[in-house]
Design a protein around this motif. Structure first.
Motif, mmCIF file in Angstrom:
data_model
loop_
_atom_site.group_PDB
_atom_site.id
_atom_site.type_symbol
_atom_site.label_atom_id
_atom_site.label_comp_id
_atom_site.label_asym_id
_atom_site.label_seq_id
_atom_site.Cartn_x
_atom_site.Cartn_y
_atom_site.Cartn_z
ATOM 1 N N ALA A 206 40.720 36.416 44.091
ATOM 2 C CA ALA A 206 39.404 36.522 43.429
ATOM 3 C C ALA A 206 39.005 37.987 43.346
ATOM 4 C CB ALA A 206 38.373 35.714 44.224
ATOM 5 N N THR A 207 39.768 38.730 42.592
ATOM 6 C CA THR A 207 39.506 40.167 42.474
ATOM 7 C C THR A 207 38.480 40.420 41.364
ATOM 8 O OG1 THR A 207 41.459 40.188 41.098
ATOM 9 C CG2 THR A 207 41.720 40.968 43.356
ATOM 10 N N GLN A 208 38.003 41.675 41.301
ATOM 11 C CA GLN A 208 36.946 41.981 40.316
ATOM 12 C C GLN A 208 37.555 42.263 38.949
ATOM 13 O OE1 GLN A 208 34.943 45.035 42.506
ATOM 14 N NE2 GLN A 208 33.457 43.619 43.365
ATOM 15 N N ASN A 209 38.024 41.213 38.329
ATOM 16 C CA ASN A 209 38.563 41.338 36.973
ATOM 17 C C ASN A 209 37.616 40.601 36.021
ATOM 18 O OD1 ASN A 209 39.284 38.554 36.913
ATOM 19 N ND2 ASN A 209 41.078 39.020 38.161
ATOM 20 N N TYR B 277 35.902 37.339 37.070
ATOM 21 C CA TYR B 277 35.398 37.347 38.447
ATOM 22 C C TYR B 277 34.310 36.295 38.676
ATOM 23 C CZ TYR B 277 32.878 39.281 42.496
ATOM 24 O OH TYR B 277 32.240 39.448 43.690
ATOM 25 N N ASP C 18 34.183 44.203 48.294
ATOM 26 C CA ASP C 18 33.432 43.145 47.604
ATOM 27 C C ASP C 18 32.739 42.247 48.649
ATOM 28 O OD1 ASP C 18 32.476 40.956 46.279
ATOM 29 O OD2 ASP C 18 34.186 40.798 44.916
ATOM 30 N N GLU D 202 43.662 45.457 35.781
ATOM 31 C CA GLU D 202 43.940 44.027 35.913
ATOM 32 C C GLU D 202 45.429 43.690 35.793
ATOM 33 O OE1 GLU D 202 42.345 41.653 32.799
ATOM 34 O OE2 GLU D 202 42.671 39.778 33.878
#
Ligand code: G6P
Length: 615
Positions: free
Chosen positions: A527-530, A533, A558, A576
């Motif tokens: 669950a990365t900040q792409n 998200y 995060d 990404e």
């Protein structure tokens, strides 16, 4: 998929053979055996069910003298693992001993014919038919061993790398290959045989890679090996220098090859990018793209064929090629593709991805694509293996030998090559903006340092693994570029810990897997900040609302996800499309530590083999 070793020279053969088997044990480890022509008794064969260590134990009090021998470690195809089915197989007359890697497809027909002539079989393997056939020809046609081998192989359909000893011709080993790898090491008046070069490099760096339909004769005291084909014509082979050192194939202080290979990834990727990614000039250069510019730039479509972990890398490759080059890309399991009657022609480029370069299904897919006129590009790790030799061009991933059966550094190496390929083609086609290209080159170059940051969290991941060894099922979720990472994380866990795990695109969870979620089933989510998200955040909420336990792979700092998840691992920020290169690492480590906690044999998981050279 079975390892073969052989030695003839002045040294005692047995220690060379046992050491060689240990180096090849990644290829199979359900039974092992050795055949020696000893100083006193002639041909002796010792074999047993189990690993090479079991063979050593079994042989402890036996006569292991002699300077010529062959040995084998097995991954069963025909016939259960047992000492009878273990190789070497001995012929009826007791004169011949033979080891084999591959599958003899017409063994039933040959076996029945031999049985009608009174040959009695001892094992239930396909291999035994080879040694009995050669023996039968020797006895009834009255030929020497070499002629008998040549005549026998003309009747055999299938894949094989074989080596044979004859008690009546104690100064030679005969070996042959078709569709299964075989390497000869050339020393000072001594020869070595191996399924790959790893059993050989301790003694010599001079090797000959056999081609299909080659028969090799290794004679005691000779300076060179002799080669003929099935029509008895002489074949010339160049002796090559193999660039492999012992450190690369030993554990180097790590408890397992898998852990060593996970930790090697920053260096491996640097080796993969060396001479290709030039960060000062902001450029990516691949010689294959220069040499085959027309074929690659004019591709109507890419079709990527692969198996296992390499197939997961292919799914990332598809996204990279479509997004950066604007060329449609499809991904196929090589095993399905080869039987699928695919609609392809000379405007298609087939990319074959394989760590070992020997996977039978991938080789067959290449063959089919070639027949239909496609241009074939290979992405492999093992230098000189069959796939690079079967393709028109390609790129080695150059991550060094991978020995742990569960693939790790090869995966990130494959994704790196696919990234470089997409960048080189995208730039040449003008489908990527210069500023994006420059940013990606810079970010790619920075990946090894970012990998190190993830590896620094190894202790934390080990602690997380302790909490979850109870689980019987795991769910892995990811989206976009991280969906194949979820598949790969699940595969790693299945392979080495025998825990059932499923990889899913996170948004598909609501269409089924959500029914499985409870406190018993951990969910690993990238669950990365792409760009997706927020949607991933909703997925985590949905899991938590159903009592699920979440291990989240999050972007550094995060706090939002960290607060929601039960456990987390942080990743440095990157673009990404490069995230898989770092998001895979915590999943590799998680699988590794869970398997270790559960007391599993990480480097040699049950039923698996590193190189699948059979269908
Ligand atoms: C086997 C190995 C896997 C590997 C797959 C494809 O199943 O256990 O780790 O991903 O084969 O192998 P390749 O050498 O073609 O990448």
């Amino acid at each position: 998929m079975c390892g073969i070793v052989g030695y003839i020279g002045k040294r005692q053969a047995y220690p060379v053979l046992i050491k060689g088997l240990k180096r090849l044990e990644y290829r199979g480890y359900d039974s092992a055996g050795v055949a020696l022509i000893t100083d006193t008794k002639g041909l002796e064969v010792y074999k047993t069910k189990g690993k090479v260590a079991d063979l050593e134990e079994y042989v402890k009090d036996k006569d292991v003298s002699g300077t010529i021998g062959i040995a084998h470690t097995r991954w069963a195809t025909h016939g259960e693992p047992s000492s009878t089915n273990a190789h070497p197989h001995i012929s009826c007359s007791g004169n011949l001993a033979l080891i084999h890697n591959g599958i003899i497809e017409n063994y039933t027909v040959l076996k029945e014919a031999l049985q009608r002539h009174g040959v009695v079989f001892k094992s239930s393997t396909d291999t035994e038919v080879l040694v009995q056939l050669i023996d039968y020809i020797q006895q009834h046609v009255g030929t020497d061993l070499l002629t008998a081998v040549r005549l026998a192989l003309r009747q055999v359909i299938g894949a094989y790398a074989i080596a044979i000893l004859d008690r009546n011709e104690p100064n030679q080993i005969i070996a042959a290959r078709k569709s299964s790898p075989l390497v000869i090491g050339v020393g000072e008046e001594e020869f070595f045989l191996g399924s790959d070069a790893s059993p050989i490099i301790e003694y010599t760096d001079k090797v000959v890679y056999l081609d299909d339909n080659d028969i090799a004769v290794l004679r005691r005291g000779a300076k060179e090996a002799e080669f003929i084909n099935f029509d008895n014509e002489k074949i010339e082979h160049d002796v090559k220098t193999v660039d492999l050192n012992l450190g690369q194939i030993e554990k180097g202080g790590y408890p397992h090859f898998m852990l060593k290979e996970i930790f090697e990834q920053p260096q491996a990727l640097q080796d993969c990018m060396r001479g290709r990614v030039n960060v000062e000039a902001n450029n990516v250069v691949l010689s294959a793209v220069i040499d085959y510019r027309k074929e690659l730039l004019n591709a109507r479509r890419f079709i990527i064929v692969a198996c296992g972990t390499s197939w997961h890398a292919s799914l990332i490759g598809k996204q990279l090629l479509e997004n950066i080059c604007q060329i449609p890309a499809e991904v196929e399991y090589a095993s399905e593709f080869r039987y699928s009657n695919p609609v392809i022609d000379s405007r298609d480029v087939v990319i074959a991805i394989s760590q070992s370069g020997e996977t039978a299904d991938t080789l067959a897919a290449i063959q089919l694509a070639k027949e239909r006129g496609a241009f074939i590009f290979g992405i492999c790790n093992a230098i000189g293996s069959s796939i690079p030799r079967a393709t028109q061009t390609g790129c080695y991933i150059h991550v060094g030998p991978e020995i742990g059966v569960a693939s790790t550094k090869a995966f990130t190496g494959q994704v790196t090559v696919l990234t470089m390929l997409a960048l080189a083609l995208g730039k040449a086609r003008g489908t990527i903006k210069n500023e994006d290209y420059v940013r990606l080159v810079q970010e790619l170059d920075a990946i090894p340092e970012k990998m190190k940051k993830v590896l620094e969290q190894n202790d934390r991941i080990r602690d997380i693994s302790r909490v979850f060894t109870y689980a019987h099922n795991f769910l892995y979720l990811g989206r976009g570029y991280n969906y194949p990472v979820a598949l790969e994380g699940a595969l790693k866990l299945k392979e080495i810990s025998y825990i059932h795990a499923e990889g899913y695109p996170a948004a598909e969870m609501k269409h089924g897997p959500i029914a499985l979620i409870d406190a018993e089933m951990p969910v690993v989510i990238v669950a990365t900040q792409n760009p997706l998200y927020d949607k991933l955040m909703s997925n985590i909420q949905e899991i938590k609302a159903r009592g699920g336990r979440v291990i989240a792979i999050v972007t550094e700092g995060d706090e939002k996800v960290k607060a929601l998840a039960d456990e987390y691992v942080e990743l440095p920020k990157t673009v990404e499309c490069l995230e898989p290169l770092i998001s895979t690492i915590p999943l590799q480590l998680l699988a590794y530590h869970i398997a270790v906690q559960k007391g599993k044999n990480v480097d040699q998981p049950r039923n698996l083999a590193k190189s699948v050279t059979v269908e």
